[in-house]
Scaffold this active site. Structure first.
Site, PDB file in Angstrom:
ATOM      1  N   GLU A   1       8.550  -4.579 -25.708  1.00 48.26           N
ATOM      2  CA  GLU A   1       9.855  -4.803 -25.071  1.00 48.26           C
ATOM      3  C   GLU A   1       9.704  -4.977 -23.546  1.00 48.26           C
ATOM      4  O   GLU A   1      10.328  -5.863 -22.951  1.00 48.26           O
ATOM      5  CB  GLU A   1      10.797  -3.629 -25.406  1.00 48.26           C
ATOM      6  CG  GLU A   1      12.069  -3.507 -24.566  1.00 48.26           C
ATOM      7  CD  GLU A   1      13.076  -4.645 -24.738  1.00 48.26           C
ATOM      8  OE1 GLU A   1      12.843  -5.541 -25.555  1.00 48.26           O
ATOM      9  OE2 GLU A   1      14.074  -4.633 -24.016  1.00 48.26           O
TER      10      GLU A   1
ATOM     11  N   ASN B   1      29.416 -25.996 -32.477  1.00 42.83           N
ATOM     12  CA  ASN B   1      28.317 -25.050 -32.280  1.00 42.83           C
ATOM     13  C   ASN B   1      27.596 -24.936 -33.616  1.00 42.83           C
ATOM     14  O   ASN B   1      28.233 -24.621 -34.623  1.00 42.83           O
ATOM     15  CB  ASN B   1      28.891 -23.681 -31.857  1.00 42.83           C
ATOM     16  CG  ASN B   1      27.827 -22.600 -31.787  1.00 42.83           C
ATOM     17  OD1 ASN B   1      26.654 -22.889 -31.557  1.00 42.83           O
ATOM     18  ND2 ASN B   1      28.226 -21.349 -31.991  1.00 42.83           N
ATOM     19  N   GLY B   2      26.308 -25.245 -33.633  1.00 51.99           N
ATOM     20  CA  GLY B   2      25.565 -25.185 -34.901  1.00 51.99           C
ATOM     21  C   GLY B   2      24.638 -26.376 -34.998  1.00 51.99           C
ATOM     22  O   GLY B   2      24.325 -27.014 -33.988  1.00 51.99           O
TER      23      GLY B   2
ATOM     24  N   LYS C   1      10.807  -8.414 -21.700  1.00 54.14           N
ATOM     25  CA  LYS C   1      11.834  -8.424 -20.660  1.00 54.14           C
ATOM     26  C   LYS C   1      11.293  -9.036 -19.382  1.00 54.14           C
ATOM     27  O   LYS C   1      11.951  -9.839 -18.747  1.00 54.14           O
ATOM     28  CB  LYS C   1      12.313  -6.988 -20.427  1.00 54.14           C
ATOM     29  CG  LYS C   1      13.733  -6.848 -20.103  1.00 54.14           C
ATOM     30  CD  LYS C   1      14.706  -6.746 -21.260  1.00 54.14           C
ATOM     31  CE  LYS C   1      14.487  -7.644 -22.442  1.00 54.14           C
ATOM     32  NZ  LYS C   1      15.274  -7.249 -23.592  1.00 54.14           N
TER      33      LYS C   1
ATOM     34  N   HIS D   1     -10.375  -4.643 -28.585  1.00 46.52           N
ATOM     35  CA  HIS D   1     -10.621  -5.682 -29.594  1.00 46.52           C
ATOM     36  C   HIS D   1     -10.365  -7.081 -29.055  1.00 46.52           C
ATOM     37  O   HIS D   1     -10.193  -8.027 -29.825  1.00 46.52           O
ATOM     38  CB  HIS D   1      -9.755  -5.412 -30.839  1.00 46.52           C
ATOM     39  CG  HIS D   1     -10.081  -4.114 -31.503  1.00 46.52           C
ATOM     40  ND1 HIS D   1     -11.261  -3.892 -32.168  1.00 46.52           N
ATOM     41  CD2 HIS D   1      -9.397  -2.941 -31.557  1.00 46.52           C
ATOM     42  CE1 HIS D   1     -11.294  -2.643 -32.619  1.00 46.52           C
ATOM     43  NE2 HIS D   1     -10.167  -2.048 -32.260  1.00 46.52           N
TER      44      HIS D   1
ATOM     45  N   ARG E   1      26.203 -17.954 -22.966  1.00 47.35           N
ATOM     46  CA  ARG E   1      25.719 -18.315 -24.295  1.00 47.35           C
ATOM     47  C   ARG E   1      24.861 -19.576 -24.282  1.00 47.35           C
ATOM     48  O   ARG E   1      24.011 -19.750 -25.137  1.00 47.35           O
ATOM     49  CB  ARG E   1      26.896 -18.581 -25.223  1.00 47.35           C
ATOM     50  CG  ARG E   1      27.712 -17.379 -25.533  1.00 47.35           C
ATOM     51  CD  ARG E   1      28.815 -17.781 -26.456  1.00 47.35           C
ATOM     52  NE  ARG E   1      28.274 -18.118 -27.756  1.00 47.35           N
ATOM     53  CZ  ARG E   1      28.307 -17.320 -28.798  1.00 47.35           C
ATOM     54  NH1 ARG E   1      28.864 -16.154 -28.696  1.00 47.35           N
ATOM     55  NH2 ARG E   1      27.797 -17.678 -29.942  1.00 47.35           N
TER      56      ARG E   1
ATOM     57  N   CYS F   1      25.846 -22.554 -28.547  1.00 42.79           N
ATOM     58  CA  CYS F   1      26.796 -23.152 -27.614  1.00 42.79           C
ATOM     59  C   CYS F   1      28.069 -22.326 -27.654  1.00 42.79           C
ATOM     60  O   CYS F   1      28.301 -21.553 -28.573  1.00 42.79           O
ATOM     61  CB  CYS F   1      27.115 -24.578 -28.037  1.00 42.79           C
ATOM     62  SG  CYS F   1      25.659 -25.599 -28.203  1.00 42.79           S
TER      63      CYS F   1
ATOM     64  N   TRP G   1      23.954 -25.726 -25.203  1.00 39.70           N
ATOM     65  CA  TRP G   1      22.550 -25.343 -25.144  1.00 39.70           C
ATOM     66  C   TRP G   1      21.854 -26.331 -26.061  1.00 39.70           C
ATOM     67  O   TRP G   1      21.981 -26.257 -27.271  1.00 39.70           O
ATOM     68  CB  TRP G   1      22.383 -23.905 -25.633  1.00 39.70           C
ATOM     69  CG  TRP G   1      20.996 -23.355 -25.436  1.00 39.70           C
ATOM     70  CD1 TRP G   1      20.499 -22.744 -24.323  1.00 39.70           C
ATOM     71  CD2 TRP G   1      19.941 -23.338 -26.402  1.00 39.70           C
ATOM     72  NE1 TRP G   1      19.199 -22.374 -24.526  1.00 39.70           N
ATOM     73  CE2 TRP G   1      18.822 -22.720 -25.786  1.00 39.70           C
ATOM     74  CE3 TRP G   1      19.806 -23.801 -27.711  1.00 39.70           C
ATOM     75  CZ2 TRP G   1      17.619 -22.538 -26.437  1.00 39.70           C
ATOM     76  CZ3 TRP G   1      18.595 -23.625 -28.371  1.00 39.70           C
ATOM     77  CH2 TRP G   1      17.521 -22.995 -27.724  1.00 39.70           C
TER      78      TRP G   1
ATOM     79  N   LYS H   1      22.210 -16.466 -24.968  1.00 39.45           N
ATOM     80  CA  LYS H   1      22.589 -15.242 -25.680  1.00 39.45           C
ATOM     81  C   LYS H   1      23.039 -15.669 -27.067  1.00 39.45           C
ATOM     82  O   LYS H   1      23.638 -16.723 -27.224  1.00 39.45           O
ATOM     83  CB  LYS H   1      23.765 -14.602 -24.933  1.00 39.45           C
ATOM     84  CG  LYS H   1      24.092 -13.200 -25.393  1.00 39.45           C
ATOM     85  CD  LYS H   1      23.387 -12.212 -24.532  1.00 39.45           C
ATOM     86  CE  LYS H   1      23.671 -10.788 -24.943  1.00 39.45           C
ATOM     87  NZ  LYS H   1      22.503  -9.947 -24.602  1.00 39.45           N
TER      88      LYS H   1
END
Ligand code: F6R
Length: 603
Positions: free
Chosen positions: A476, A101-102, A480, A499, A27, A2, A75, A598
């Site tokens: 990556e 935040n946490g 993305k 495989h 964020r 957050c 968030w 983020k």
């Protein structure tokens, strides 16, 4: 996860909070909330589900008086996305207003206890226990009440606390969640993220774990004296300029990011690199015979490329761990082991947990970090900044290039301390210096890549394949694409297709193959043939001049030739562009993909 911000000063608090929140929205963004204290009447508070950028026109019409306030962008972790669960959270008397935040891990026990004591809760969040605990302990001194509160909680926090009865004060505290104090002209700010306060001041103090700070209109104090440091970014750098999205702007900055990472660090004559952070511990590094790289997500993929580089060029056995796994395993370490932590934000909780563990065991800890002054950069024994500048889009792009370039320099540094010859050192350094120009030439392909995205956006499933240095680039490319376009994409080592994954190949399941002219080229060609034989469409990333590949695949993107170890730094650029255009063409929220944030500061 957050975003938190507080303001105290001579100007109206609300505009500062609103613009700070907007700058931090990347964020976490399922809901937002404000509280502004006002000497004359009741505090203003407002919290709601939604995006701050969408609510802004309405919020700008509000007349909010007061010079002290707090704001939060959420968030969700504990409790659904509802107006009630948005911050701030208050106590029974609506005197205490607190944003956080946490995560408070023992919130259930605390809540039960507080309810038995007569407290009434109005949200499902873990945070609300903090407001009620402060209420319980408040006896004239807000910071003391917070101190007592924090003795009872287990978890992580960055907190901004206000009290209606004490309206000339902000109290803030941190444990494992970032908190910085901004020291401005006639104003003080507190935030979880430099971008929130950068338009007010660039002079900041990083609060350390277990510290509490008190901000008043004309002074502030922390439990101990701390020096101020300068934020290196300018407000312009954190701006979108004329780009439609931060992500596109950041991909377009990739050549510059490589340039910034290597600037002043290459020593062409000596065939080595100068990395201040490593020089400090140069003698100890000579004895290191095992490296552990710890990182999450994209930074983890950069580390996997780093493993290939360090093993091939420095001859040091290197393992790579995902932060969230590393903290729960028992790595085999000794006094000759060093642990390298790779993170854009320097605040990723899972990576930091691994760092804490390694510090406890006296392992030499080294950071590869982008954000100056972040927890990782302060907690590692030494480190190297990637100098990528602010990365605002949730999906990491340019920071990945900064990490890869830095890891390549680590390979040269460690290699030259060991068996790498002067000739080889000179070669790698010379090829590194050419990368920014080569990267620029790939960006010129953006219109062609957009056209390919037009063609491939009809598909819903994708394989990304690569081998050796380009295997992590396949991972990556897939990450993305999936995170911003919401299409299904998987990265796999080319040799693994047979495989299992081949079972999925048919004409509606394309494969993106990174098939550069290197030591595994022939092997990749065989893998592509396996896909083609089963009717799967293939788009290849190949090296300029490779005519053979054209006969084999449906589409090719050519990138310039460089050393094999450096190809990932170029081959990933078209994949970043491809993911961007696919997501944009599909109308996705490119900079702020759903369910993600983020800087993941919770476990
Ligand atoms: C993917 C992405 C994430 C981050 C990961 C680590 O595009 O951005 O996978 O790479 O959360 O973040 P940092 O590098 O800040 O530790």
């Amino acid at each position: 996860m957050c975003g938190i911000i507080g303001y105290i000063g001579k100007k109206p608090a609300f505009p500062a909070l609103l613009s700070g929140l907007k700058r931090m929205e990347y964020r976490g963004y399922d809901s937002y909330g404000f509280c502004v204290l006002n000497n004359e009447k009741e505090p203003f508070f407002h919290k709601k589900v939604g995006k701050i950028s969408e609510a802004e026109p309405e919020l700008l019409n509000l007349e909010v008086k007061g010079n002290i306030g707090q704001a939060h962008t959420r968030w969700a972790t504990t409790g659904a996305v509802t107006d009630q669960n948005a911050h701030p959270h208050w106590d029974c008397k609506k005197n205490i207003f607190l944003i956080h935040n946490g995560i408070i891990e023992n919130h259930k026990d605390l809540r039960e206890k507080l309810i038995k004591e007569g407290h009434e809760f109005s949200s499902e969040t873990d945070t609300e226990v903090l407001s009620h605990l402060v209420e319980k302990y408040l006896d004239g001194n807000l910071e003391e009440a917070l101190q007592k509160t924090l003795r009872e909680v287990r978890g992580t926090y960055g907190i901004v606390l206000l009290a209606k009865d004490d309206p000339q004060k902000i109290v803030t505290a941190r444990l494992s969640s970032p908190v910085i104090l901004g020291i401005g002209q006639d104003e003080f700010l507190v935030a979880s993220d430099p971008s929130a306060i950068i338009t007010h001041t660039r002079q900041v103090i990083n609060l350390d774990d277990n510290e509490i700070a008190v901000l008043k209109p004309d002074n502030f104090f922390i439990l101990k004296e701390k020096p101020t440091v300068s934020i290196e970014w300018t407000p312009e750098e954190a701006d979108k300029k004329d780009y439609p999205h931060f992500m596109l702007k950041e991909i377009m900055e990739e050549p510059e990011t490589i340039e910034n990472a290597i600037r002043g660090r290459l020593m062409p004559e000596e065939g080595t690199v100068k990395l201040g952070g490593l020089d400090k511990v140069a003698e100890r590094l000579k004895d290191i015979n095992k490296l552990i790289l710890v990182a999450c997500g994209t930074a983890n993929y950069a580390s996997r490329v780093g493993k290939y580089m360090l093993e091939e060029y420095a001859g040091i056995p290197t393992s790579v761990d995902i932060g969230s796994e590393f903290r729960y395993r028992k790595p085999i370490i000794d006094e000759n082991t060093a642990a390298i932590f790779v993170s854009q934000s320097g605040e990723t909780a899972d990576t930091l947990a691994g760092l804490k563990e390694m510090k406890k065991k006296n392992v030499l800890t080294i950071g590869i970090t982008n954000v100056v002054g972040s927890t990782q950069s302060r907690e590692t024994e030494t480190g190297v900044y990637t100098r990528s500048g602010p990365e605002i889009a949730v999906a990491s792009t340019k920071a990945f290039l900064g990490q890869l370039s830095t890891l390549a320099m680590f390979a040269v540094y460690f290699g030259r301390q060991r068996n790498m010859s002067l000739v080889m050192g000179k070669r790698v350094v010379s090829e590194l210096s050419k990368l920014p120009e080569l990267a620029k030439s790939i960006l010129n392909l953006a219109p062609d890549i957009k056209k390919l995205a037009e063609k491939y956006k009809e598909f819903e499933n994708f394989w990304f394949i690569g081998r050796k240095y380009n295997f992590p680039i396949a991972l990556e490319g897939a990450l993305k694409l999936k995170e911003i376009s919401y299409l299904h994409a998987e990265g796999v080592a080319g040799g693994e297709l047979k495989h299992g994954p081949l079972a999925l190949i048919q004409d509606n399941f394309p494969t993106i193959a990174i098939c550069t002219s290197d030591s595994v080229y022939e092997k990749m060609v065989s893998n592509i043939e396996e896909v083609k034989a089963r009717g799967g469409p293939v788009m290849a990333i190949a090296t300029e001049g490779d005519e053979r590949i054209k006969e084999l695949v449906d589409d090719v993107i050519y990138i310039p030739k460089t050393l094999e170890m450096l190809t990932p730094i170029l081959s990933v650029i078209p994949l970043h562009l491809f993911a961007y255009y696919m997501a944009d063409l599909l109308g996705r929220n490119v900079d702020k993909p759903r369910n993600l944030a983020k800087s993941v500061t919770v476990e």
